[in-house]
Design an enzyme around this catalytic site. Structure first.
Site, mmCIF file in Angstrom:
data_model
loop_
_atom_site.group_PDB
_atom_site.id
_atom_site.type_symbol
_atom_site.label_atom_id
_atom_site.label_comp_id
_atom_site.label_asym_id
_atom_site.label_seq_id
_atom_site.Cartn_x
_atom_site.Cartn_y
_atom_site.Cartn_z
ATOM 1 C CG ASP A 135 -2.046 0.972 1.112
ATOM 2 O OD1 ASP A 135 -2.177 1.600 0.051
ATOM 3 O OD2 ASP A 135 -2.793 1.110 2.084
ATOM 4 C CG ASP A 153 -5.695 5.282 -2.703
ATOM 5 O OD1 ASP A 153 -4.600 5.044 -2.163
ATOM 6 O OD2 ASP A 153 -6.778 4.938 -2.207
#
Length: 512
Positions: free
Chosen positions: A89, A124
């Site tokens: 991530d 993101d």
């Protein structure tokens, strides 16, 4: 990522047993992906590998801040001490928690390429729960911009995961998913579910999964961020998630919480362990509480991992056996808010119907009215609604014990006595009207249900009967008025069809 990286071996509902191929091995799906902190590890990653976890996920942003260029030189696998597949991530969770991170998306993507993770996530902009649609749309736009730049500069065998944002704004979820698929992403990940789960908004989470899954090609794997509890795994898989990650095993242990198949318990209130894992079989709750704090957390984390893995294995097996519906429904009864998800499964979404085998080796177990919405039963209703005959009279009798129904001697005698111009249908409260010609089609002859239920005419059964009548030219119906289920179904027929009670010879007994 080529289209052949993910292969599907078996399906049931939206769940798939498959293989995800990476540079560091094959991952069997559905798969729980434990979160491994790149600095402070609750369980040694090599231990995770030995337990059968074929992929872990770690945080590239924290890796960058703590290991910097050293991780780029050694690679993420050597840095965290794990030789299986590693997903990274990029700091989206930190963005959600703190509003921003001190690194640009392009620099984060470059670092993830440098540390050579198997599956990398672009930086993101998480939507979060409660944002206005306008604010959520801005976050989706930023996420798509970052995703487009990361994919454009990618190369080699590294897989990039397109993160789907939008949260409760389902139109945004679908739009984000479609645009990521159009960019060429071959691995998808649904973001921002944690707040929904913390507030027990399972039905809204289910709607998000359905929205995302429906907007991407069925051949692409879908990852669910931040979900890893035995209660959420079955419905997540049933709705189309292939992999899912969570740090719950360690976070729960930190607060003395013990994961069970049907919930979470506080260790300080437990007197017995109903688990045979290596932790629970060797000690009592009191003995575990007596361990030094660090040791207790480590052992409790280990148990929690076993509990999660056991559920994943059970879900895989239920897909193989064609019993994912039954397994998921059983789990949903563990909490009233969780049971709200049953509506998502009963909605008959295309993905669930597409993944459910038309024929199964095992009988369908039926328990309650919601089971009448199973894809197999919906498919059977659709088949009945397309059934065509030139016969003018319809005969409706109750479902006999014999399967298929035409093997019952009383049914055979009835059919012979009524003549060639009568279409005989047996009626089931679950499957509706079943023409004798279709009584051996799954699940007509392959279901088990309670025998002591009262009259029940489900909406699906009534609609299928109405379609059967509308598609044929029946002018009259003869029916077993002594069977409450049959009588209730006949009352739904158009008024223009004449009704006659079925007459029997004295002493002949019941037809069904």
């Amino acid at each position: 990522m080529s289209r052949g990286v993910f292969e599907v071996l078996g399906t049931d509902l939206g769940g798939r047993v498959g293989r995800l191929h990476t540079e560091h091995g094959t991952v069997e799906t559905p798969a729980y992906v434990p979160v491994v902190h790149p600095v402070r590890q609750a369980i040694d990653p090599s231990r995770l590998r030995g337990m059968g976890f074929e992929m872990v996920i770690t945080n590239a942003y924290i890796t960058l801040r703590n290991h910097g260029d050293e991780a780029a030189r050694r690679g993420i696998h050597a840095t965290i001490g794990y030789d299986g597949a590693v997903m990274t991530d990029s700091g989206g969770y930190q963005v959600l928690e703190y509003g921003a991170v001190d690194v640009l998306p392009a620099d984060m993507a470059a670092y993830e390429r440098a540390i050579r993770s198997d599956i990398a996530v672009p930086l993101d902009r998480p939507t979060g729960l409660g944002l206005s649609r306008r604010a959520a749309a801005r976050n989706v736009a930023e996420t798509l911009e970052s995703a487009r730049a990361a994919l454009a500069s990618s190369g080699g065998a590294q897989v990039w995961a397109g993160t789907i944002q939008g949260s409760e704004h389902l139109a945004l979820v679908r739009r984000c998913a479609r645009e990521l698929a159009a960019m060429g992403y071959r691995f998808m990940a649904l973001g921002s579910p944690v707040e929904l789960m913390e507030q027990y908004e399972y039905a809204r989470l289910a709607a998000m999964i359905v929205a995302a899954r429906s907007a991407i090609p069925p051949g692409l794997p879908l990852h669910l961020f931040g979900s890893g509890h035995p209660l959420t795994i079955p419905f997540s898989v049933a709705l189309g998630c292939d992999t899912f990650d969570s740090a719950s095993y360690a976070l729960y242990a930190k607060h003395g919480r013990y994961i069970t198949p049907d919930g979470t318990r506080r260790l300080d209130s437990m007197s017995h362990f109903a688990c045979a894992c290596e932790v629970c079989s060797a000690r009592t709750p009191a003995e575990l509480r007596a361990e030094p704090a660090e040791s207790m957390r480590s052992l409790l984390s280990l148990h929690n991992l076993h509990a999660i893995k056991s559920e994943v294995d059970a879900v895989r097996e239920s897909i193989h056996e064609g019993r994912l519906w039954e397994h998921a429904m059983q789990k949903m009864r563990a909490h009233p808010r969780l049971h709200e998800v049953a509506a998502a499964l009963a909605s008959g979404s295309a993905g669930i119907a597409h993944g459910t085998p038309r024929f199964k080796a095992r009988a369908a177990f039926l328990y309650g009215a919601e089971d009448a919405a199973r894809p197999e039963i919906r498919a059977y209703h659709a088949m009945v609604s397309r059934f065509r005959t030139r016969k003018a009279r319809l005969c409706m009798v109750g479902e006999p014990e014999a399967r298929p129904a035409y093997l019952d001697p009383a049914i055979a005698r009835l059919e012979e006595s009524l003549g060639d111009d009568t279409q005989v249908c047996v009626y089931s409260e679950w499957l509706g009207a079943m023409p004798l010609e279709l009584c051996d089609v799954y699940p007509a002859a392959h279901h088990v249900a309670p025998r002591d239920r009262g009259p029940l005419v489900t909406a699906q059964a009534a609609e299928a009967l109405a379609a059967l009548v509308a598609g044929n030219s029946f002018t009259s119906v003869v029916y077993d008025a002594d069977d409450a289920r049959v009588a209730a179904a006949v009352r739904t027929l158009p008024r223009g069809i004449r009704r006659y009670r079925l007459k029997r010879k004295k002493g002949a007994g019941r037809v069904a």
